[in-house]
Scaffold this motif. Structure first.
Motif, PDB file in Angstrom:
ATOM      1  N   VAL A  84       0.847  -1.199   0.000  1.00 12.37           N
ATOM      2  CA  VAL A  84       0.000   0.000   0.000  1.00 12.37           C
ATOM      3  C   VAL A  84       0.880   1.245   0.000  1.00 12.37           C
ATOM      4  CG1 VAL A  84      -1.706   1.320   1.316  1.00 12.37           C
ATOM      5  CG2 VAL A  84      -1.886  -1.191   1.189  1.00 12.37           C
ATOM      6  N   LEU A  85       0.571   2.152  -0.911  1.00 13.41           N
ATOM      7  CA  LEU A  85       1.279   3.440  -0.975  1.00 13.41           C
ATOM      8  C   LEU A  85       0.253   4.549  -0.831  1.00 13.41           C
ATOM      9  CD1 LEU A  85       3.935   5.064  -1.637  1.00 13.41           C
ATOM     10  CD2 LEU A  85       3.167   5.032  -4.010  1.00 13.41           C
ATOM     11  N   TYR A  86       0.357   5.304   0.264  1.00 10.67           N
ATOM     12  CA  TYR A  86      -0.458   6.510   0.420  1.00 10.67           C
ATOM     13  C   TYR A  86       0.300   7.671  -0.191  1.00 10.67           C
ATOM     14  CZ  TYR A  86      -3.595   4.096   3.596  1.00 10.67           C
ATOM     15  OH  TYR A  86      -4.521   3.223   4.124  1.00 10.67           O
ATOM     16  N   VAL A  87      -0.356   8.331  -1.102  1.00 13.91           N
ATOM     17  CA  VAL A  87       0.327   9.428  -1.792  1.00 13.91           C
ATOM     18  C   VAL A  87      -0.642  10.601  -1.947  1.00 13.91           C
ATOM     19  CG1 VAL A  87      -0.191   8.406  -4.068  1.00 13.91           C
ATOM     20  CG2 VAL A  87       1.673  10.014  -3.864  1.00 13.91           C
ATOM     21  N   PRO A  88      -0.193  11.806  -1.606  1.00 14.61           N
ATOM     22  CA  PRO A  88      -1.042  12.969  -1.853  1.00 14.61           C
ATOM     23  C   PRO A  88      -1.452  12.991  -3.325  1.00 14.61           C
ATOM     24  CG  PRO A  88       0.827  13.596  -0.494  1.00 14.61           C
ATOM     25  CD  PRO A  88       1.082  12.185  -0.952  1.00 14.61           C
ATOM     26  N   ASP A  89      -2.732  13.222  -3.604  1.00 10.79           N
ATOM     27  CA  ASP A  89      -3.212  13.038  -4.982  1.00 10.79           C
ATOM     28  C   ASP A  89      -2.433  13.865  -5.997  1.00 10.79           C
ATOM     29  OD1 ASP A  89      -4.349  15.406  -4.129  1.00 10.79           O
ATOM     30  OD2 ASP A  89      -6.356  14.964  -4.909  1.00 10.79           O
ATOM     31  N   LYS A  90      -1.970  15.055  -5.567  1.00 17.54           N
ATOM     32  CA  LYS A  90      -1.238  15.896  -6.523  1.00 17.54           C
ATOM     33  C   LYS A  90       0.173  15.380  -6.807  1.00 17.54           C
ATOM     34  CE  LYS A  90      -3.762  20.127  -5.761  1.00 17.54           C
ATOM     35  NZ  LYS A  90      -3.964  21.237  -4.847  1.00 17.54           N
ATOM     36  N   LEU A  91       0.633  14.420  -6.021  1.00 17.76           N
ATOM     37  CA  LEU A  91       1.990  13.898  -6.227  1.00 17.76           C
ATOM     38  C   LEU A  91       2.020  12.556  -6.954  1.00 17.76           C
ATOM     39  CD1 LEU A  91       3.763  14.726  -2.827  1.00 17.76           C
ATOM     40  CD2 LEU A  91       3.781  16.020  -4.956  1.00 17.76           C
ATOM     41  N   ALA A  92       0.865  11.918  -7.108  1.00 17.67           N
ATOM     42  CA  ALA A  92       0.853  10.561  -7.669  1.00 17.67           C
ATOM     43  C   ALA A  92       1.428  10.544  -9.089  1.00 17.67           C
ATOM     44  CB  ALA A  92      -0.562   9.996  -7.649  1.00 17.67           C
ATOM     45  N   GLU A  93       0.952  11.437  -9.907  1.00 19.17           N
ATOM     46  CA  GLU A  93       1.408  11.451 -11.295  1.00 19.17           C
ATOM     47  C   GLU A  93       2.888  11.867 -11.401  1.00 19.17           C
ATOM     48  OE1 GLU A  93       1.578  13.330 -15.431  1.00 19.17           O
ATOM     49  OE2 GLU A  93       1.752  14.350 -13.520  1.00 19.17           O
ATOM     50  N   PRO A  94       3.284  12.971 -10.747  1.00 18.14           N
ATOM     51  CA  PRO A  94       4.717  13.322 -10.820  1.00 18.14           C
ATOM     52  C   PRO A  94       5.643  12.278 -10.195  1.00 18.14           C
ATOM     53  CG  PRO A  94       3.502  14.983  -9.534  1.00 18.14           C
ATOM     54  CD  PRO A  94       2.493  14.057 -10.131  1.00 18.14           C
ATOM     55  N   LEU A  95       5.161  11.583  -9.159  1.00 15.45           N
ATOM     56  CA  LEU A  95       6.018  10.553  -8.553  1.00 15.45           C
ATOM     57  C   LEU A  95       6.381   9.495  -9.583  1.00 15.45           C
ATOM     58  CD1 LEU A  95       7.339   9.293  -6.022  1.00 15.45           C
ATOM     59  CD2 LEU A  95       5.166   8.112  -5.595  1.00 15.45           C
ATOM     60  N   TRP A  96       5.399   9.094 -10.383  1.00 15.56           N
ATOM     61  CA  TRP A  96       5.682   8.084 -11.407  1.00 15.56           C
ATOM     62  C   TRP A  96       6.413   8.702 -12.600  1.00 15.56           C
ATOM     63  CZ3 TRP A  96       6.368   3.157 -12.008  1.00 15.56           C
ATOM     64  CH2 TRP A  96       6.430   2.627 -13.298  1.00 15.56           C
ATOM     65  N   GLU A  97       5.835   9.760 -13.140  1.00 17.05           N
ATOM     66  CA  GLU A  97       6.354  10.315 -14.401  1.00 17.05           C
ATOM     67  C   GLU A  97       7.735  10.946 -14.248  1.00 17.05           C
ATOM     68  OE1 GLU A  97       5.153   9.958 -17.379  1.00 17.05           O
ATOM     69  OE2 GLU A  97       3.348   8.904 -16.739  1.00 17.05           O
TER      70      GLU A  97
END
Ligand SMILES: O=c1ccn([C@@H]2O[C@H](COP(=O)(O)O)[C@@H](O)[C@H]2O)c(=O)[nH]1
Ligand SMILES: [Zn+2]
Ligand SMILES: [Zn+2]
Length: 254
Positions: A84-97
């Motif tokens: 399980v990874l809790y990630v602030p929604d605004k960081l999910a895409e930049p974390l991956w990309e």
């Protein structure tokens, strides 16, 4: 709740490792940030990766996310689990990309969800992590223009995840919500992207008495006895946080 810092050092610390932590409540273990040194530290204290129930990320800097590639690979290929990874929604895409994709991308794994059970959390909406454990992410200033969050657990424990001096917020949390605060601290002035010790020392004594310093530089020894009412949090020591107090946890057993 109990907390053990895997590291208490700043981004470039060599003695105290990156500022990452294990937070434990009612048998649930949360890894707060997973920096470059997190897995080495877990190895040193003998904590297996699959004993961690979830990871929570505060912002995208290597001392906070630089261990995620190894964690993801090992959970997938060694433990055959999707943690399980809790990630602030605004960081999910930049974390991956912007960070993880370079190392983790492969034909059959092309997105964050291929490695993690991703749970997005939003500012202002406390998330229930486990029975008796909630977190509220609070966006705080760090690098200009960069999204970064501090963490409020159970409305009583405030964990700054790299933030500039914000005396009103810290004072309000201590005086009006009875919080204890783990605060990042930079020794040299000007802080620019972190609160400095000099700034934190301007806080009233009753507020200082609830502040514990972390994310410090390797020359911490020079500042022993020079932190007013604030105390340093030490790496690899388990603390219990209860009733507005922080105490090293008494060893268990006979
Ligand atoms: O504008 C900036 C950006 C970065 N720095 C330095 O980098 C580290 C970033 O890591 P943290 O985990 O946020 O500490 C920061 O400490 C600075 O040393 C900077 O000075 N200014
Ligand atoms: Zn940092
Ligand atoms: Zn940072």
């Amino acid at each position: 709740m109990d907390i053990l810092m895997l590291g208490t050092g700043n981004a470039f610390a060599k003695k105290y490792y990156n500022n990452n932590a294990l937070l434990c409540q009612n048998g649930f273990t949360l890894l707060i940030d997973c920096g470059i040194t997190a897995l080495l530290s877990l190895h040193q204290i003998g904590q297996p990766l699959d004993s961690i129930d979830a990871v929570l990320i505060s912002h995208i800097h290597a001392d906070h996310i630089g261990g995620l590639e190894e964690y993801a690979f090992r959970m997938k290929f060694q433990y055959r689990k999707r943690p399980v990874l809790y990630v602030p929604d605004k960081l999910a895409e930049p974390l991956w990309e912007h960070s993880l994709r370079g190392g983790l991308w492969q034909e059959q794994s092309q997105k964050l969800e291929d490695y993690f059970e991703v749970r997005r959390i939003r500012e202002g909406v406390p998330a229930v992590l486990h029975d008796g454990l909630t977190v509220e992410i609070i966006r705080t200033e760090h690098i200009p223009g960069k999204i970064s969050y501090s963490l409020l657990f159970n409305n009583s424990f405030f964990y700054t995840a790299d933030m500039r001096f914000h005396p009103e917020l810290v004072t309000d949390l201590v005086r009006n919500r009875g919080c204890v605060v783990f605060h990042d601290c930079q020794f040299v002035t000007p802080g620019e992207v972190h609160a400095t010790l000099e700034e934190l020392l301007t806080l009233p004594e009753d507020v200082q008495s609830k502040i514990y310093l972390m994310h410090y530089a390797d020359d911490k020894d020079r500042y022993e006895g020079r932190t007013g009412r604030m105390k340093f949090i030490e790496q690899h020591v388990r603390y219990t946080i209860s009733d507005g107090k922080v105490e090293p946890t008494a060893p268990s057993g006979p």
